[in-house]
Write a protein that holds these residues in place. Structure first.
Motif, PDB file in Angstrom:
ATOM      1  N   CYS A 133     -57.838  24.761 -29.355  1.00  0.00           N
ATOM      2  CA  CYS A 133     -58.079  24.479 -30.778  1.00  0.00           C
ATOM      3  C   CYS A 133     -58.197  25.765 -31.590  1.00  0.00           C
ATOM      4  O   CYS A 133     -57.663  25.854 -32.695  1.00  0.00           O
ATOM      5  CB  CYS A 133     -59.328  23.627 -30.942  1.00  0.00           C
ATOM      6  SG  CYS A 133     -59.141  21.940 -30.326  1.00  0.00           S
ATOM      7  N   ASN A 134     -58.870  26.754 -31.053  1.00  0.00           N
ATOM      8  CA  ASN A 134     -59.022  28.028 -31.763  1.00  0.00           C
ATOM      9  C   ASN A 134     -57.712  28.800 -31.858  1.00  0.00           C
ATOM     10  O   ASN A 134     -57.417  29.398 -32.884  1.00  0.00           O
ATOM     11  CB  ASN A 134     -60.094  28.895 -31.098  1.00  0.00           C
ATOM     12  CG  ASN A 134     -61.480  28.336 -31.271  1.00  0.00           C
ATOM     13  OD1 ASN A 134     -61.747  27.571 -32.196  1.00  0.00           O
ATOM     14  ND2 ASN A 134     -62.374  28.701 -30.378  1.00  0.00           N
ATOM     15  N   THR A 135     -56.923  28.773 -30.795  1.00  0.00           N
ATOM     16  CA  THR A 135     -55.655  29.506 -30.790  1.00  0.00           C
ATOM     17  C   THR A 135     -54.710  28.974 -31.860  1.00  0.00           C
ATOM     18  O   THR A 135     -54.048  29.747 -32.558  1.00  0.00           O
ATOM     19  CB  THR A 135     -54.976  29.409 -29.404  1.00  0.00           C
ATOM     20  OG1 THR A 135     -55.847  30.002 -28.435  1.00  0.00           O
ATOM     21  CG2 THR A 135     -53.644  30.128 -29.396  1.00  0.00           C
ATOM     22  N   PHE A 136     -54.650  27.651 -31.998  1.00  0.00           N
ATOM     23  CA  PHE A 136     -53.696  27.046 -32.927  1.00  0.00           C
ATOM     24  C   PHE A 136     -54.347  26.489 -34.189  1.00  0.00           C
ATOM     25  O   PHE A 136     -53.678  25.845 -34.995  1.00  0.00           O
ATOM     26  CB  PHE A 136     -52.887  25.965 -32.208  1.00  0.00           C
ATOM     27  CG  PHE A 136     -52.056  26.532 -31.090  1.00  0.00           C
ATOM     28  CD1 PHE A 136     -50.996  27.377 -31.359  1.00  0.00           C
ATOM     29  CD2 PHE A 136     -52.362  26.255 -29.777  1.00  0.00           C
ATOM     30  CE1 PHE A 136     -50.249  27.922 -30.342  1.00  0.00           C
ATOM     31  CE2 PHE A 136     -51.615  26.797 -28.743  1.00  0.00           C
ATOM     32  CZ  PHE A 136     -50.556  27.636 -29.026  1.00  0.00           C
ATOM     33  N   ALA A 137     -55.631  26.752 -34.350  1.00  0.00           N
ATOM     34  CA  ALA A 137     -56.366  26.313 -35.543  1.00  0.00           C
ATOM     35  C   ALA A 137     -56.160  24.827 -35.812  1.00  0.00           C
ATOM     36  O   ALA A 137     -55.789  24.411 -36.908  1.00  0.00           O
ATOM     37  CB  ALA A 137     -55.972  27.143 -36.761  1.00  0.00           C
ATOM     38  N   ARG A 144     -48.592  23.659 -26.936  1.00  0.00           N
ATOM     39  CA  ARG A 144     -48.274  23.557 -28.368  1.00  0.00           C
ATOM     40  C   ARG A 144     -47.063  22.642 -28.566  1.00  0.00           C
ATOM     41  O   ARG A 144     -47.069  21.747 -29.419  1.00  0.00           O
ATOM     42  CB  ARG A 144     -47.986  24.941 -28.948  1.00  0.00           C
ATOM     43  CG  ARG A 144     -47.619  24.920 -30.427  1.00  0.00           C
ATOM     44  CD  ARG A 144     -46.911  26.173 -30.854  1.00  0.00           C
ATOM     45  NE  ARG A 144     -45.697  26.331 -30.057  1.00  0.00           N
ATOM     46  CZ  ARG A 144     -45.185  27.507 -29.704  1.00  0.00           C
ATOM     47  NH1 ARG A 144     -45.783  28.620 -30.038  1.00  0.00           N
ATOM     48  NH2 ARG A 144     -44.081  27.557 -28.992  1.00  0.00           N
ATOM     49  N   ASP A 145     -46.030  22.851 -27.755  1.00  0.00           N
ATOM     50  CA  ASP A 145     -44.833  22.010 -27.852  1.00  0.00           C
ATOM     51  C   ASP A 145     -45.151  20.552 -27.549  1.00  0.00           C
ATOM     52  O   ASP A 145     -44.647  19.641 -28.222  1.00  0.00           O
ATOM     53  CB  ASP A 145     -43.747  22.513 -26.896  1.00  0.00           C
ATOM     54  CG  ASP A 145     -43.216  23.878 -27.275  1.00  0.00           C
ATOM     55  OD1 ASP A 145     -43.494  24.355 -28.399  1.00  0.00           O
ATOM     56  OD2 ASP A 145     -42.525  24.490 -26.426  1.00  0.00           O
ATOM     57  N   GLU A 146     -45.977  20.324 -26.543  1.00  0.00           N
ATOM     58  CA  GLU A 146     -46.338  18.953 -26.185  1.00  0.00           C
ATOM     59  C   GLU A 146     -47.209  18.304 -27.255  1.00  0.00           C
ATOM     60  O   GLU A 146     -47.093  17.097 -27.483  1.00  0.00           O
ATOM     61  CB  GLU A 146     -47.034  18.913 -24.823  1.00  0.00           C
ATOM     62  CG  GLU A 146     -46.104  19.205 -23.666  1.00  0.00           C
ATOM     63  CD  GLU A 146     -44.897  18.279 -23.614  1.00  0.00           C
ATOM     64  OE1 GLU A 146     -45.047  17.056 -23.819  1.00  0.00           O
ATOM     65  OE2 GLU A 146     -43.790  18.785 -23.375  1.00  0.00           O
TER      66      GLU A 146
END
Length: 75
Positions: A8-12, A56-58
């Motif tokens: 969650c933090n990596t991709f906000a 992320r892709d999934e």
């Protein structure tokens, strides 16, 4: 292993933990398939960064699937 908070933090993003688990499982299956067919790319496909990219892709795929189901009146 990627944690819920790390993802969650990596991709906000803010997602349900059940969605995170589904995305993580899909990404692991995809990575295992890719490695079994094409190798680990000298270790590149075993990295946390690679796993985050697959997740992320999934997440994008999962979100699109859910949106499509709602748009056509599915559950």
């Amino acid at each position: 292993m990627i944690t819920y908070n790390q993802f969650c933090n990596t991709f906000a993003v803010s997602i349900d933990s059940a969605v995170f688990e589904e995305v993580r499982q899909r990404a692991e299956r995809k990575r295992n398939y890719i490695i079994s067919h094409f190798g680990d790319g000298n270790g590149a496909r075993l990295t946390e960064k690679y796993m985050l990219e697959l997740m992320r892709d999934e997440l994008c795929s999962f979100t699109l699937e859910q949106s499509t189901r709602l748009a056509v009146g599915g559950v």
